[in-house]
Design a protein around this motif. Structure first.
Motif, short mmCIF file in Angstrom:
data_model
loop_
_atom_site.label_atom_id
_atom_site.label_comp_id
_atom_site.label_asym_id
_atom_site.label_seq_id
_atom_site.Cartn_x
_atom_site.Cartn_y
_atom_site.Cartn_z
N LYS A 1 0.82 -1.20 0.00
CA LYS A 1 0.00 0.00 0.00
C LYS A 1 0.86 1.26 0.00
CE LYS A 1 -3.79 0.46 0.00
NZ LYS A 1 -4.73 0.77 -1.12
N VAL A 2 1.96 1.23 0.75
CA VAL A 2 2.88 2.38 0.74
C VAL A 2 3.42 2.58 -0.66
CG1 VAL A 2 5.08 3.27 1.62
CG2 VAL A 2 3.49 2.11 3.17
N GLN A 3 3.79 1.49 -1.32
CA GLN A 3 4.29 1.60 -2.69
C GLN A 3 3.21 2.12 -3.63
OE1 GLN A 3 7.71 0.62 -3.84
NE2 GLN A 3 6.81 2.17 -5.22
N GLN A 4 1.99 1.61 -3.47
CA GLN A 4 0.89 2.01 -4.35
C GLN A 4 0.60 3.51 -4.21
OE1 GLN A 4 -2.77 -0.09 -3.56
NE2 GLN A 4 -3.97 1.19 -4.92
N VAL B 1 5.95 11.15 1.45
CA VAL B 1 5.23 9.97 1.96
C VAL B 1 5.79 9.57 3.32
CG1 VAL B 1 4.82 7.50 1.59
CG2 VAL B 1 4.48 9.13 -0.28
N ASN B 2 7.10 9.62 3.49
CA ASN B 2 7.68 9.32 4.80
C ASN B 2 7.14 10.26 5.87
OD1 ASN B 2 9.21 7.22 3.81
ND2 ASN B 2 11.19 8.22 4.08
N ALA B 3 6.98 11.54 5.54
CA ALA B 3 6.46 12.49 6.51
C ALA B 3 5.03 12.14 6.91
CB ALA B 3 6.54 13.91 5.95
N ASN C 1 -5.44 9.04 4.07
CA ASN C 1 -6.41 8.05 4.55
C ASN C 1 -6.00 6.63 4.20
OD1 ASN C 1 -9.08 7.62 5.81
ND2 ASN C 1 -9.64 6.84 3.80
N GLU C 2 -5.55 6.42 2.97
CA GLU C 2 -5.15 5.06 2.57
C GLU C 2 -3.93 4.59 3.35
OE1 GLU C 2 -5.09 3.98 -1.53
OE2 GLU C 2 -6.65 5.44 -2.06
N LEU C 3 -2.98 5.48 3.55
CA LEU C 3 -1.81 5.10 4.35
C LEU C 3 -2.20 4.82 5.80
CD1 LEU C 3 0.80 7.62 2.91
CD2 LEU C 3 0.87 5.14 2.68
#
Length: 612
Positions: A7-10, A291-293, A327-329
């Motif tokens: 999911k993180v990759q997506q 994304v990391n943040a 939300n997805e993350l």
């Protein structure tokens, strides 16, 4: 190292695809600036003479050429606010360290720094959000002299770090290192502070007792110790690789803090174009770093303010992020910390439990962070950040962080998280889109279905509470609080009365197009509703007595009125008194008119999508 979570990759891939054109235009602008070479070459003799007129003879000689780097210092120092006061001595430390590293450092400019703790519930709070954009502009003014090869940014609190980051990314061709100031030592326990606040809200203690408790909590130089926006900033900057490893939460006015400040100064000199390891900030802050943040924010139950700020920061780098990404993350990132308001510990307890080193190592080992970002550490990747600084015989060095948390009640693991999902959820329905912070809300309080009571001013809600008119289940609808209406102030003033009513057994919730804060607590609050009421948002159609259903678990937010009737309603006008003047607010009318929607960063700096 674990394989990156699917999911993180997506989500990362989707952001990269969505941002493709705007990110490339940003990088093209960055490259065009780089192609010009060290920028002092472009200054006329008169320009340059003005630029180093106040320097020493040696510094003038160094700056007359282009071989020795010149480092800008941009600082939020003032001595009224505890978080910024520790920067008082930093410029001298930095100049000495940069000189020893072969460069020159100049204090390029100061940026304003206001405190939401001082202005909370006051007219000045209506300037708070826009101060971020003023700070970004002030940063650009400081760097516009074109004298610099790199920059050090000294800032901590709510709008300051996002503003500095936006300004720094505008000069993305320059290397940048952020320099934290550190939190104050622990004071009055948070549980006791909240108890006194609620007693005051009920009229059971007076102002003298309340002030005594607050003064014991906020008692010295350094950031406030709860996990609000200021400390969320520090986490976010470190997890994006812009702080030295483990440096975020070292207390001010300690030998270790001073050595870290000097080390940050030496570090930026290494990364200038004159060196062999050029690292401009515009390359460091890419889609993976953003994304990391977001992941760090979710894993720590951080400030809701960053659902606005991170979007604005990302856009300054040509990266397009929205609340669906958060939300997805959130559904795959576990909650790993319990720091007030999500628990009773403070940021010093988190640091003692292992701090950022343990947190980053835990997320990396579970495949929940991008480890291959470029950082300002000696090693380029984030894997270098599972270390913590210390002094040995007066010399700064780094050692491996603990292999696991030293206090599982404060900092847990991905195998045994406090919650399997992150602390922020998207809410949406026929009242628009917004966010809710669930990490501090007990499960039994996350679903509220009750009649609305509509307010257009937070003071009206407080007055109704004091008059005993809110002794019931209800959803407080606080309208016309968005960026275009009154600048989107935080409504944290409402937490004590709503908390008291919840403790009395009533089902209560807050729904607003305004903000809460990094201290968003135990009462469920759907905030940042977009479109806002001033733009004709549906919240302006809600009337007292309408049933509202708010489910923080599923993200449902609906007024339970027949669609045909609700659609036919004319939005009610704002009944609050004029918020456009007094305490400087008249100077911000243009910014209110320019402000974008909350999900676009509530930003006044770009009249169109940057780099479009």
């Amino acid at each position: 190292m674990a394989q990156l979570n699917a999911k993180v990759q997506q989500v990362t891939d989707r952001i990269i695809e969505r941002s493709g054109a705007s990110r490339q235009r940003y990088l093209d602008h960055l490259q065009a600036a780089l192609d010009q070479g060290p920028h002092r070459r472009r200054l006329s003799c008169g320009n340059l003479a003005h630029g180093f007129a106040a320097c020493s003879g040696d510094e003038k000689s160094a700056l007359a050429g282009s071989d020795r780097p010149n480092i800008a210092i941009v600082s939020s120092y003032n001595d009224m606010l505890s978080a910024h006061e520790p920067y008082r001595l930093a410029p001298a430390l930095i100049k000495e360290a940069v000189h020893a590293a072969g460069g020159v450092a100049q204090f390029a400019g100061g940026v304003p720094a206001m405190c939401d703790g001082v202005t909370q519930g006051q007219p000045g709070m209506e300037l708070s959000l826009f101060s971020r954009d003023v700070i970004a502009q002030a940063t650009a003014v400081a760097l516009s002299h074109n004298m610099f090869d790199g920059a050090l940014y000294l800032g901590v609190c709510d709008k300051i770090v996002p503003g500095l980051l936006i300004g720094a990314l505008t000069f993305g061709h320059l290397p940048a290192v952020f320099v934290p100031a550190g939190p104050m030592p622990s004071g009055l326990p948070n549980k006791e502070k909240v108890r006194i606040r609620q007693l005051y809200a009920e009229g059971k203690v007076g102002r003298e007792e309340l002030l005594q408790a607050e003064s014991k909590s906020y008692h010295s130089s350094g950031t406030c110790t709860f996990y609000g926006t200021a400390n969320s900033n520090q986490m976010m900057v470190e997890i994006m690789g812009l702080h030295l490893p483990g440096s975020s939460f070292i207390n001010p006015y300690t030998p270790l803090r001073d050595e870290l400040t000097k080390a940050a100064a030496r570090q930026v000199v290494k990364f200038t174009a004159q060196g062999e390891d050029f690292r401009p900030i515009g390359h460091l802050i890419n889609e993976k770093a953003i994304v990391n943040a977001i992941i760090g924010l979710l894993a720590t139950g951080g400030s809701t303010n960053h659902t606005i700020h991170l979007i604005a920061i990302a856009r300054a780098a040509g990266i397009l992020v929205n609340w669906d990404d958060f939300n997805e993350l959130s559904h795959v990132i576990p909650l790993l910390t319990r720091i007030y308001p999500n628990g009773q510990a403070d940021i010093n307890h988190f640091q003692a439990a292992g701090g950022m080193g343990v947190l980053i190592a835990e997320l990396l080992s579970a495949g929940l962070l991008h480890g291959d970002i470029i950082t300002i550490g000696d090693d380029r990747g984030l894997h270098n950040y599972n270390r913590e600084p210390q002094l040995r015989d007066g010399q700064l060095c780094w050692q491996d962080s603990p292999s696991a948390s030293l206090d599982q009640s404060v900092l847990s693991s991905c195998d045994e998280p406090f919650d399997p999902t992150g602390g922020l959820h998207l809410v949406q329905g026929n009242l628009g889109r917004g966010v809710v912070k669930v990490s501090a809300v007990a499960e039994e309080h996350r679903v509220v279905e009750a009649p609305a009571i509509v307010f257009d001013d937070q003071d009206d809600l407080v007055a109704a509470f004091k008059a005993g008119k809110l002794e019931q289940d209800f959803v407080a609808v606080v309208r016309f609080q968005g960026p275009r209406a009154i600048g989107m102030p935080e409504l944290h003033k409402l937490t004590p009365p709503l908390g008291v009513l919840q403790d009395r057994g009533f089902k209560v919730a807050l729904v607003t197009d305004g903000r809460m804060s990094g201290a968003s607590g135990k009462v469920p609050a759907a905030i940042h509703l977009s479109p806002e009421c001033a733009d004709g948002g549906p919240l302006a159609k809600v009337r007292s007595g309408d049933m509202v259903r708010f489910d923080a678990n599923t993200g449902e937010l609906n007024v339970l009125v027949e669609a045909s009737e609700f659609d036919s309603r004319i939005p009610l006008a704002n009944s609050a008194s004029d918020h456009s003047w007094g305490m400087g607010r008249e100077l911000f009318g243009g910014m209110r008119r320019l402000a974008s929607a909350s999900e676009e960063g509530a930003c006044t700096l770009f009249t169109e999508t940057p780099f479009s």
